[in-house]
Scaffold this active site. Structure first.
Site, PDB file in Angstrom:
ATOM      1  N   GLN A 102      45.489  30.679  47.136  1.00 27.22           N
ATOM      2  CA  GLN A 102      46.294  29.690  46.412  1.00 27.22           C
ATOM      3  C   GLN A 102      46.849  30.336  45.143  1.00 27.22           C
ATOM      4  O   GLN A 102      47.637  29.730  44.439  1.00 27.22           O
ATOM      5  CB  GLN A 102      45.416  28.493  46.015  1.00 27.22           C
ATOM      6  CG  GLN A 102      44.871  27.726  47.207  1.00 27.22           C
ATOM      7  CD  GLN A 102      43.756  26.784  46.752  1.00 27.22           C
ATOM      8  OE1 GLN A 102      44.014  25.650  46.359  1.00 27.22           O
ATOM      9  NE2 GLN A 102      42.524  27.238  46.796  1.00 27.22           N
ATOM     10  N   ASN A 103      46.380  31.536  44.863  1.00 21.47           N
ATOM     11  CA  ASN A 103      46.778  32.189  43.616  1.00 21.47           C
ATOM     12  C   ASN A 103      48.151  32.814  43.738  1.00 21.47           C
ATOM     13  O   ASN A 103      48.516  33.351  44.784  1.00 21.47           O
ATOM     14  CB  ASN A 103      45.755  33.263  43.221  1.00 21.47           C
ATOM     15  CG  ASN A 103      44.380  32.667  43.024  1.00 21.47           C
ATOM     16  OD1 ASN A 103      44.256  31.452  42.866  1.00 21.47           O
ATOM     17  ND2 ASN A 103      43.363  33.499  43.033  1.00 21.47           N
TER      18      ASN A 103
ATOM     19  N   HIS B 290      50.859  29.280  47.795  1.00 24.59           N
ATOM     20  CA  HIS B 290      51.507  28.610  46.660  1.00 24.59           C
ATOM     21  C   HIS B 290      52.552  29.498  45.985  1.00 24.59           C
ATOM     22  O   HIS B 290      52.957  29.222  44.858  1.00 24.59           O
ATOM     23  CB  HIS B 290      50.455  28.168  45.626  1.00 24.59           C
ATOM     24  CG  HIS B 290      49.591  27.031  46.109  1.00 24.59           C
ATOM     25  ND1 HIS B 290      48.415  26.654  45.495  1.00 24.59           N
ATOM     26  CD2 HIS B 290      49.746  26.181  47.162  1.00 24.59           C
ATOM     27  CE1 HIS B 290      47.889  25.625  46.143  1.00 24.59           C
ATOM     28  NE2 HIS B 290      48.668  25.326  47.163  1.00 24.59           N
TER      29      HIS B 290
ATOM     30  N   THR C 212      37.489  27.915  44.183  1.00 25.09           N
ATOM     31  CA  THR C 212      38.497  26.853  44.220  1.00 25.09           C
ATOM     32  C   THR C 212      37.789  25.501  44.148  1.00 25.09           C
ATOM     33  O   THR C 212      36.767  25.295  44.808  1.00 25.09           O
ATOM     34  CB  THR C 212      39.415  26.972  45.454  1.00 25.09           C
ATOM     35  OG1 THR C 212      40.299  25.852  45.474  1.00 25.09           O
ATOM     36  CG2 THR C 212      38.652  27.068  46.767  1.00 25.09           C
ATOM     37  N   SER C 213      38.338  24.600  43.321  1.00 33.43           N
ATOM     38  CA  SER C 213      37.621  23.362  43.025  1.00 33.43           C
ATOM     39  C   SER C 213      37.610  22.368  44.190  1.00 33.43           C
ATOM     40  O   SER C 213      36.875  21.389  44.161  1.00 33.43           O
ATOM     41  CB  SER C 213      38.226  22.704  41.779  1.00 33.43           C
ATOM     42  OG  SER C 213      39.624  22.583  41.924  1.00 33.43           O
TER      43      SER C 213
ATOM     44  N   GLU D 141      30.076  26.726  40.530  1.00 37.28           N
ATOM     45  CA  GLU D 141      29.685  25.312  40.676  1.00 37.28           C
ATOM     46  C   GLU D 141      30.152  24.790  42.026  1.00 37.28           C
ATOM     47  O   GLU D 141      31.074  25.352  42.628  1.00 37.28           O
ATOM     48  CB  GLU D 141      30.273  24.467  39.538  1.00 37.28           C
ATOM     49  CG  GLU D 141      31.787  24.571  39.454  1.00 37.28           C
ATOM     50  CD  GLU D 141      32.349  24.130  38.107  1.00 37.28           C
ATOM     51  OE1 GLU D 141      31.595  23.567  37.299  1.00 37.28           O
ATOM     52  OE2 GLU D 141      33.551  24.350  37.894  1.00 37.28           O
TER      53      GLU D 141
ATOM     54  N   ALA E  97      32.172  34.969  41.387  1.00 35.86           N
ATOM     55  CA  ALA E  97      32.620  35.676  42.593  1.00 35.86           C
ATOM     56  C   ALA E  97      32.434  37.191  42.466  1.00 35.86           C
ATOM     57  O   ALA E  97      32.006  37.851  43.410  1.00 35.86           O
ATOM     58  CB  ALA E  97      34.086  35.345  42.871  1.00 35.86           C
TER      59      ALA E  97
HETATM   60  N1  APR Z   1      34.008  33.057  40.252  1.00 38.62           N
HETATM   61  C1  APR Z   1      34.246  32.120  41.195  1.00 38.62           C
HETATM   62  N2  APR Z   1      34.697  30.892  40.911  1.00 38.62           N
HETATM   63  C2  APR Z   1      34.924  30.590  39.625  1.00 38.62           C
HETATM   64  C3  APR Z   1      34.715  31.514  38.580  1.00 38.62           C
HETATM   65  C4  APR Z   1      34.220  32.795  38.938  1.00 38.62           C
HETATM   66  N3  APR Z   1      33.973  33.749  38.032  1.00 38.62           N
HETATM   67  N4  APR Z   1      35.043  30.914  37.409  1.00 38.62           N
HETATM   68  C5  APR Z   1      35.436  29.659  37.720  1.00 38.62           C
HETATM   69  N5  APR Z   1      35.364  29.458  39.052  1.00 38.62           N
HETATM   70  C6  APR Z   1      35.681  28.269  39.840  1.00 38.62           C
HETATM   71  C7  APR Z   1      35.474  26.939  39.128  1.00 38.62           C
HETATM   72  O1  APR Z   1      34.132  26.537  39.239  1.00 38.62           O
HETATM   73  C8  APR Z   1      36.425  26.027  39.893  1.00 38.62           C
HETATM   74  O2  APR Z   1      35.752  25.431  40.987  1.00 38.62           O
HETATM   75  O3  APR Z   1      37.029  28.302  40.168  1.00 38.62           O
HETATM   76  C9  APR Z   1      37.471  26.981  40.442  1.00 38.62           C
HETATM   77  C10 APR Z   1      38.837  26.828  39.805  1.00 38.62           C
HETATM   78  O4  APR Z   1      39.353  25.572  40.109  1.00 38.62           O
HETATM   79  P1  APR Z   1      40.828  25.145  39.719  1.00 38.62           P
HETATM   80  O5  APR Z   1      41.098  25.473  38.302  1.00 38.62           O
HETATM   81  O6  APR Z   1      41.014  23.741  40.158  1.00 38.62           O
HETATM   82  O7  APR Z   1      41.721  26.160  40.592  1.00 38.62           O
HETATM   83  P2  APR Z   1      42.156  26.069  42.116  1.00 38.62           P
HETATM   84  O8  APR Z   1      41.135  25.373  42.936  1.00 38.62           O
HETATM   85  O9  APR Z   1      42.558  27.424  42.533  1.00 38.62           O
HETATM   86  O10 APR Z   1      43.451  25.148  42.027  1.00 38.62           O
HETATM   87  C11 APR Z   1      44.202  24.912  43.181  1.00 38.62           C
HETATM   88  O11 APR Z   1      45.835  23.746  41.921  1.00 38.62           O
HETATM   89  O12 APR Z   1      47.076  23.608  39.963  1.00 38.62           O
HETATM   90  C12 APR Z   1      47.105  23.981  41.299  1.00 38.62           C
HETATM   91  O13 APR Z   1      48.605  25.388  42.362  1.00 38.62           O
HETATM   92  C13 APR Z   1      47.478  25.411  41.508  1.00 38.62           C
HETATM   93  O14 APR Z   1      46.695  26.947  43.176  1.00 38.62           O
HETATM   94  C14 APR Z   1      46.292  25.994  42.217  1.00 38.62           C
HETATM   95  C15 APR Z   1      45.650  24.783  42.861  1.00 38.62           C
END
Ligand code: APR
Length: 243
Positions: A94-95, A112, A179-180, A209, A225
């Site tokens: 998604q990055n 994305h 990813t959340s 988490e 990660a």
């Molecule tokens: N290693 C692994 N995971 C991590 C780390 C780490 N060091 N640090 C944080 N995280 C996790 C958090 O716990 C969270 O669950 O990464 C996740 C980030 O979540 P989001 O900020 O919601 O990002 P993401 O899930 O990629 O968002 C999806 O939303 O805004 C849109 O298009 C954008 O691609 C993005 C999409």
């Protein structure tokens, strides 16, 4: 540990967390991008129609923030996994950053979009590489349209969904990293992989988490990660089955 055998096909979905240890902010956590910006101001078709310069200022800031950033051990582990599994690994991110590519991954699907590509908002000209920052003007295409970031904004359709659906259908291992689990359709991929029905799919999550869709994962490896991913695979076993 995650066992991968000769007949496994592995689908990996990465999110912002995989790049956090490289110094790129996530979206929703403390210090996340959506804590400082409103999605509807900078990442939506409405924002583009209303104030394209503000949109470009946001993406120019992110292009600048990417400078000098290096892949971390999680990106490197996934590149190594691709070397071992070849086309039996499908890496979907998604990055929009290019850290997977910088780590050596060759076949990354950016559902994305890509931070360092732009496209015309009017004509069919394909997306093109673009490292420029636009802070005081909105670039124009020869056709007269405006050049926009090649990013899937909220309210738009992610890229390559058909290909992704095919891979979800045939994977035997599904892993989500950092990813959340709140943004769809990516948050539903784990359910799609499980629904494919041919055989039992093993599903794993890696991150500090539990994600919102935790219930759909067989196992959750809690940790950063970059620290946990490199230790999750039997590398000697993988090199024995490597393509
Ligand atoms: N290693 C692994 N995971 C991590 C780390 C780490 N060091 N640090 C944080 N995280 C996790 C958090 O716990 C969270 O669950 O990464 C996740 C980030 O979540 P989001 O900020 O919601 O990002 P993401 O899930 O990629 O968002 C999806 O939303 O805004 C849109 O298009 C954008 O691609 C993005 C999409």
């Amino acid at each position: 540990m995650i066992d991968i055998g000769v007949s496994d096909r592995v689908f990996v979905l990465t999110g912002a967390g995989v790049s956090a240890e490289s110094g790129l902010p996530t979206f929703r956590g403390a210090g996340g991008l959506w804590r400082g910006y409103r999605v509807e101001d900078v990442a939506s078709p409405v924002a583009w129609a209303r104030d394209p310069l503000m949109v470009w200022q946001f993406y120019s800031m992110r292009r600048k923030a990417h400078r000098g950033k290096q892949p971390n051990p999680a990106h490197l582990a996934l590149a190594k996994l691709e070397k071992a599994l070849g086309e039996r690994l499908f890496l979907c991110t998604q990055n929009v950053d290019k850290l997977h590519e910088q780590a050596g991954s060759r076949r990354v699907v950016h559902m994305h979009g890509r931070l360092f590509q732009s496209r015309c908002d009017r004509c069919d000209r394909p997306p093109f590489d673009d490292e420029n920052c636009y802070e005081d003007h909105v670039p124009r295409c020869d056709c007269g349209g405006q050049i926009r970031p090649h990013i899937c904004w909220f309210g738009e359709m992610p890229y390559e969904l058909e290909r992704i659906a095919r891979e979800l259908e045939r994977c035997t291992v599904f892993m989500a990293v950092g990813t959340s689990g709140v943004v769809y359709p990516a948050a539903a991929f784990v359910a799609q992989a499980r629904a494919s029905g041919k055989q039992r799919v093993r599903t794993y999550y890696v991150g500090p988490e539990e994600p919102a869709n935790r219930a759909l994962f067989n196992e959750c490896f809690l940790g950063k990660a970059g620290e946990s991913l490199p230790r999750l695979f039997h590398w000697s076993q993988l090199s024995a089955i490597s393509v």
